[in-house]
Scaffold this motif. Structure first.
Motif, mmCIF file in Angstrom:
data_model
loop_
_atom_site.group_PDB
_atom_site.id
_atom_site.type_symbol
_atom_site.label_atom_id
_atom_site.label_comp_id
_atom_site.label_asym_id
_atom_site.label_seq_id
_atom_site.Cartn_x
_atom_site.Cartn_y
_atom_site.Cartn_z
ATOM 1 N N GLU A 182 3.784 7.202 23.471
ATOM 2 C CA GLU A 182 3.140 8.498 23.601
ATOM 3 C C GLU A 182 2.180 8.518 24.795
ATOM 4 O O GLU A 182 1.451 7.552 25.036
ATOM 5 N N GLU A 183 2.173 9.612 25.522
ATOM 6 C CA GLU A 183 1.258 9.776 26.651
ATOM 7 C C GLU A 183 -0.189 9.599 26.217
ATOM 8 O O GLU A 183 -0.993 8.966 26.932
ATOM 9 N N ARG A 187 -3.371 7.018 27.754
ATOM 10 C CA ARG A 187 -4.585 7.535 28.392
ATOM 11 C C ARG A 187 -5.858 6.984 27.740
ATOM 12 O O ARG A 187 -6.954 7.333 28.150
ATOM 13 N N VAL A 216 8.159 7.654 28.320
ATOM 14 C CA VAL A 216 6.889 8.223 27.862
ATOM 15 C C VAL A 216 7.152 9.587 27.251
ATOM 16 O O VAL A 216 7.861 10.422 27.836
ATOM 17 N N PRO A 218 5.734 13.013 26.688
ATOM 18 C CA PRO A 218 4.623 13.800 27.253
ATOM 19 C C PRO A 218 3.888 14.608 26.194
ATOM 20 O O PRO A 218 4.469 15.027 25.190
ATOM 21 N N SER A 280 9.046 8.251 33.771
ATOM 22 C CA SER A 280 8.047 7.539 32.977
ATOM 23 C C SER A 280 7.319 6.496 33.809
ATOM 24 O O SER A 280 6.086 6.375 33.743
ATOM 25 N N PHE A 283 5.008 8.173 36.114
ATOM 26 C CA PHE A 283 3.834 8.655 35.400
ATOM 27 C C PHE A 283 2.834 7.511 35.189
ATOM 28 O O PHE A 283 1.623 7.704 35.375
ATOM 29 N N ILE A 284 3.321 6.333 34.809
ATOM 30 C CA ILE A 284 2.421 5.192 34.589
ATOM 31 C C ILE A 284 1.781 4.764 35.914
ATOM 32 O O ILE A 284 0.595 4.409 35.959
ATOM 33 N N LEU A 287 -1.040 7.091 36.453
ATOM 34 C CA LEU A 287 -2.204 6.736 35.616
ATOM 35 C C LEU A 287 -2.939 5.548 36.211
ATOM 36 O O LEU A 287 -4.178 5.517 36.228
#
Length: 291
Positions: A182-183, A187, A216, A218, A280, A283-284, A287
């Protein structure tokens, strides 16, 4: 490093938490008791007093008594040193294969055994980074946050067990492994900025392995079939499988084909709703750049 410095190092390692024998683990108690008895018999047969033996292997005499009495799990370095000193031709050193498993809680040993045999592993994790993906520091922070708190010895035992399961990535032939995280969990900077950066880097490292797919889910996906909690599916070479889900069948593992089809349907839907593997990892990376 001098012999004296080596001895001090061994003693300090031996006193670390995580090496006590769990009295409720019958198999573990039996293993450590047997190994301790054999060590004592071989030492006495060699005509060595406990103090003399302790000095030779670099441990305190008290620690030797604890190990021989089945009260303390010996480290691999101790077994190797004892093997050489007592001319055991590798028999003492070989006990490490069973001894090392005693550090891990029984339920974790059972899970690790299944993961070591699976040809396919699929996991949806909703609240945290899955244990197979955690760094040592992240695992220690997660386990240490439990309430009521675990003892330092139990924390180290559980961290060691979690990390030992990650040998699944080194298997040959490699199993097919799929994760959906899960996103929201990605976080949450558990352990602080530095620990979290290392964790994100670990996710990227594992996600790029040829046999691993990392996705992931979102946060803008407002509903999906994993809202009831974690899902795990393991398939084996003989065609059998085992699965469990927090929100199905009382959370218990199941081998029933009908129930497994339900879990596979839920997991397949989750995968379809998650970001693609390429998206995914991107996205990582984003982050990590923001951390």
């Amino acid at each position: 490093m001098s012999q004296e410095e080596q001895a001090v190092g061994l003693r300090s390692e031996a006193d670390e938490p995580g090496w006590e024998v769990d009295p409720d683990d019958e198999w573990g108690v039996a293993v450590i008791t047997t190994v301790g008895r054999q060590l004592k018999l071989r030492r006495e047969a060699a005509g060595m007093r406990a103090g003399e033996f302790a000095k030779a292997v670099g441990y305190s005499e008290d620690m030797v008594y604890k190990i021989e009495g089945g009260k303390r799990i010996p480290r691999q370095e101790y077994l190797i040193a004892a093997d050489e000193l007592l001319n055991a031709d590798g028999l003492i050193a070989a006990t490490w294969e069973d001894v090392k498993k005693v550090r891990y809680p029984k339920r974790v040993r059972e899970l690790a055994k299944l993961e070591a045999q699976a040809v396919e592993i699929g996991v949806y994790e909703c609240n945290s980074v899955h244990g197979l993906l955690q760094t040592p520091e992240h695992a220690r922070a997660v386990i240490g946050a439990a309430q009521p708190p675990y003892s330092p010895d139990d924390v180290e035992r559980m961290v060691a067990a979690r990390l030992a399961r990650q040998s699944v990535f080194d298997r040959d032939p490699a199993p097919s492994i799929h994760f959906v995280l899960e996103e929201g969990a990605l976080r949450r900077p558990i352990g602080g900025t530095i620990v979290w950066r290392h964790q994100l880097e670990r996710l990227l490292e594992v996600g790029r392995l040829h046999n691993v797919v990392l996705q992931v889910m979102p946060m803008d996906c407002d509903t999906h079939s994993g809202l009831d909690g974690r899902i795990e599916l393991l398939k084996f070479a003989d065609g059998t499988a085992v699965g469990r889900a927090d929100g199905a069948f009382n959370g218990r593992p199941t081998h029933d084909p009908r129930r497994l089809r339900i879990l596979e349907l839920r997991y397949g839907t989750i995968r379809a709703q998650a970001l693609s593997p390429r998206e995914s990892l991107a996205f990582i990376e984003q982050l990590l750049g923001e951390t």
